[in-house]
Design a protein around this motif. Structure first.
Motif, short mmCIF file in Angstrom:
data_model
loop_
_atom_site.label_atom_id
_atom_site.label_comp_id
_atom_site.label_asym_id
_atom_site.label_seq_id
_atom_site.Cartn_x
_atom_site.Cartn_y
_atom_site.Cartn_z
N ILE A 12 6.06 -9.89 -0.36
CA ILE A 12 5.94 -11.25 0.42
C ILE A 12 4.89 -11.60 0.50
O ILE A 12 4.42 -12.66 -0.16
CB ILE A 12 6.09 -10.79 1.95
CG1 ILE A 12 7.75 -10.43 2.18
CG2 ILE A 12 6.43 -11.88 2.98
CD1 ILE A 12 8.13 -9.64 2.69
N SER A 15 1.98 -13.80 -4.47
CA SER A 15 2.09 -15.21 -5.06
C SER A 15 3.27 -14.06 -6.84
O SER A 15 2.50 -13.07 -7.47
CB SER A 15 1.70 -16.46 -5.52
OG SER A 15 0.56 -15.83 -6.27
N LYS A 27 7.61 -17.09 -6.98
CA LYS A 27 7.40 -17.75 -5.76
C LYS A 27 5.69 -17.56 -5.26
O LYS A 27 5.31 -17.11 -5.37
CB LYS A 27 8.70 -16.59 -4.87
CG LYS A 27 6.97 -15.09 -4.77
CD LYS A 27 7.61 -13.56 -3.96
CE LYS A 27 6.83 -13.41 -3.44
NZ LYS A 27 5.39 -14.30 -2.06
N VAL A 31 5.90 -16.03 0.93
CA VAL A 31 7.10 -16.71 0.98
C VAL A 31 8.11 -15.22 0.79
O VAL A 31 7.55 -14.47 -0.32
CB VAL A 31 8.07 -17.87 0.01
CG1 VAL A 31 9.08 -17.58 0.10
CG2 VAL A 31 6.90 -18.89 0.30
N ARG A 32 9.41 -15.24 1.15
CA ARG A 32 10.19 -13.51 1.00
C ARG A 32 10.81 -13.61 -0.40
O ARG A 32 11.38 -14.96 -0.25
CB ARG A 32 10.91 -13.37 2.48
CG ARG A 32 11.64 -12.24 2.76
CD ARG A 32 12.84 -12.29 3.23
NE ARG A 32 13.53 -11.65 3.15
CZ ARG A 32 13.71 -10.02 3.79
NH1 ARG A 32 12.02 -9.31 3.89
NH2 ARG A 32 13.89 -9.32 3.54
#
Length: 87
Positions: A12, A15, A27, A31-32
């Motif tokens: 999570i 990045s 991601k 962000v999960r």
């Protein structure tokens, strides 16, 4: 050090710039990952589709601390400190 089951701070807080199944562009931090299951386990652990950056990440006391929250805070700080500077 072994990963704490269900922690998922590294899935999570940081990045990931390489493609992940379901996240073609990787991601952003915070962000999960779509590959996390409801109980915060990696759905592609041990599969060839798992990004090399994920497979190569090894739990350490420095990175993970003593609690899931501490891991999230440390990884968020590391992410912020290593992020490219904006022009």
């Amino acid at each position: 050090m072994e990963c704490r089951t269900g922690c998922a701070a590294c899935c999570i807080a940081i990045s990931i710039s390489s493609p992940i199944p379901g996240m073609a562009d990787g991601k952003p931090a915070g962000v999960r990952c779509v590959q996390l299951t409801k109980d915060n386990r990696c759905g592609i652990f041990g599969h060839k589709e798992r990004p090399a950056v994920c497979s190569g990440l090894q739990a350490s006391q420095e990175m993970c601390g003593s609690t899931d929250q501490e891991a999230f805070e440390r990884l968020s700080w590391m992410e912020q400190e290593t992020a490219p500077s904006s022009p």
